[in-house]
Design an enzyme around this catalytic site. Structure first.
Site, PDB file in Angstrom:
ATOM      1  CB  CYS A   1      -0.795  -0.104   1.214  1.00 24.65           C
ATOM      2  SG  CYS A   1      -1.803  -1.262   1.651  1.00 24.65           S
TER       3      CYS A   1
ATOM      4  CG  ASP B   1      16.680  37.260 -13.228  1.00 26.19           C
ATOM      5  OD1 ASP B   1      16.592  36.815 -14.690  1.00 26.19           O
ATOM      6  OD2 ASP B   1      15.673  37.662 -12.637  1.00 26.19           O
TER       7      ASP B   1
END
Length: 495
Positions: free
Chosen positions: A38, A445
């Site tokens: 599971c 940037d």
């Protein structure tokens, strides 16, 4: 027993007892009494701890003789975040296996791409995952088969070969062994409202799971705002794009929902299904562990308010690493609109045309081989950037430079930096969005520097890089939170 590599037994038991969905895909619980495996969040009553054993992969569970639970369907868990946040041999191998390389090229092909012997690859996968490459590929084929069985009306013989099985017998045996049901029984279990209907040939609708939270704003906003006309579009609440795939081509429509991403795929060859799903999941960063990422970034008191305001940001990535590298060059020192215009011209002139009855997509993005034949004098860009462009596509076309899911991030960076016109910004944006490095950072940037200054962070590249050491290994996600302070369209879900 193969225990999950990042958790000890006590933590695994605790996760199962609390049904913690954050750990779905990190490990699997096998129940010794029922021989069923599971996901940690399975809704059934948890077994007694002495009856639990833990495996790091579904393939390892299957190889040990456990069957997939019919309630929680562990084979449909989100993928482990491990494979997208690491660049070692096992992680690179898993990305290639998910991309279908074992099915297409065999284990020798997998090893050749990684630069190791087959024995070394098998040994390391067995040691960490409890299963070798063939077993891992078989588990993926079983999952693809189940998806086709439950969502299409295709004959079982067509499903078998579309899922990658070499024979009908292997298909039937694997489905029975993994799911404890025959293919026909699996199809009959589909609820009436979800039964396969009259689908358009080659078109499938499915749900892509993810770990919550997921903030779709910058993810879909970035993809839509930078979309190349003819290749990508935002239409009716969905991001749509064309896909170049190993056996053919496709068109995908991806729509954000509260608990999943709705995915509609139209494929020219259904054998490309697993690869198309894998690439879409990678583009949307759906296997990330947002809780771990956000908890790490919250340790910086200046970043914490951004994370708390809109948690769960993902890194928008790509379905084609070479395509993104070309687009990064086209976008050097120009606006988003200008970059889209440059790319659209290349697409119209050199991309492969295709039909899109449902929208405005017209082409596949040109392959490096097609772009390598472009006359540089026809490119409307400065001469130095033409040299950067032609050198890049030439090396991509002849194989001197290869960018893919298996790329070693450090080696790829070094190769890119050696190309004319490639500085740190271009290399790191490719590392972040094409190669998937979660720690890629863009200190030069302008948007990052502006956001840093407004927040009281250092705004010079050197000082900001030093401050960002505390954000490792999640600096690419910090970039998303910093970018989000701006009003640029990339930060907003289109309407």
């Amino acid at each position: 027993m193969q225990t999950a590599t990042h958790l000890d037994r006590e933590h695994c038991v605790r996760a199962v007892q609390s049904k913690d969905a954050r750990f779905d895909g990190w490990f699997y619980t096998a129940v010794l009494t029922t021989r069923i495996y599971c996901r940690p969040s399975c809704p059934v009553v948890p077994p007694k701890p002495r009856n639990m054993t833990f495996y790091p992969s579904a393939a390892a569970c299957q190889q040990a003789g456990f069957r997939a639970c019919k309630r929680c369907r562990p084979d449909t868990s989100p993928g482990s975040p491990e494979w997208n946040q690491r660049a070692d041999l096992v992680a690179r191998a898993m990305r290639l296996i998910t991309d279908g390389v074992v099915d297409r090229e065999g284990v020798p092909g997998l090893a050749a791409r990684l630069g190791y012997s087959t024995r070394q690859v098998e040994r390391q996968l067995l040691a960490e995952l409890g299963a070798g490459p063939l077993a891992l590929a078989r588990a993926q084929r079983a999952q693809t088969a189940r998806l086709l069985i439950e969502t299409t009306a295709l004959p079982m013989a067509e499903i078998a070969f579309a899922a990658g099985f070499s024979s009908i017998r292997a298909f039937n045996d694997t489905v029975r062994e993994v799911f404890a049901l025959s293919p026909s029984e699996l199809r009959h279990r589909v609820p009436a409202g979800r039964a396969p209907g009259d689908h358009t040939p080659g078109t499938l609708s499915l749900r892509l799971p993810f770990r919550a939270p997921l903030n779709p704003d910058n993810l879909f906003g970035h993809l839509a705002a930078t979309a190349v006309p003819g290749v990508e579009e935002w239409r009716d609440g969905a991001y749509r794009r064309t896909l170049r795939l190993p056996y053919g081509h496709g068109i995908v429509a991806l729509t954000p929902r509260p608990d999943h991403i709705a995915c509609r795929l139209t494929l020219s060859d259904l054998r490309d299904l697993a690869v198309a799903i894998s690439r879409c999941r990678r583009m949307l960063d759906l296997d990330a562990d947002p809780v771990a990422v956000d908890d790490g970034l919250r340790t910086d008191p200046l970043l914490a308010p951004l994370v708390d305001k809109a948690p769960g940001r993902r890194v928008p990535r790509t379905v084609d690493e070479a395509e993104f590298a070309v687009r990064a060059v086209l976008g050097q020192q120009v606006s988003t609109a200008a970059a889209r215009t440059h790319a659209a011209r290349l697409v119209t002139a050199h991309g492969r045309p295709l039909d899109d009855p449902e929208g405005g997509l017209t082409h596949l993005f040109p392959a490096p081989q097609a772009l390598a034949a472009v006359d540089p004098e026809t490119l409307a860009m400065p001469r130095t950037r033409r040299t950067t462009f032609t050198t890049l596509v030439g090396q991509l076309a002849d194989g001197t430079l290869h960018l893919g899911v298996e790329s070693d991030w450090a080696e790829a960076r070094a190769r890119l930096l050696a190309l004319p016109g490639f500085g740190p910004w271009t290399v790191d944006v490719i590392a972040m969005r094409a190669l998937g490095d979660p720690d890629a950072f863009l200190p030069t940037d302008l948007g990052i520097r502006r956001a840093a200054g407004e927040l009281g962070l250092p705004s010079t590249p050197g000082a900001l890089t030093a401050r960002a050491e505390a954000w490792r290994p999640w600096r690419a996600y910090a970039v998303q939170y910093l970018w989000a302070t701006d009003s640029h369209p990339i930060n907003f879900l289109p309407v």
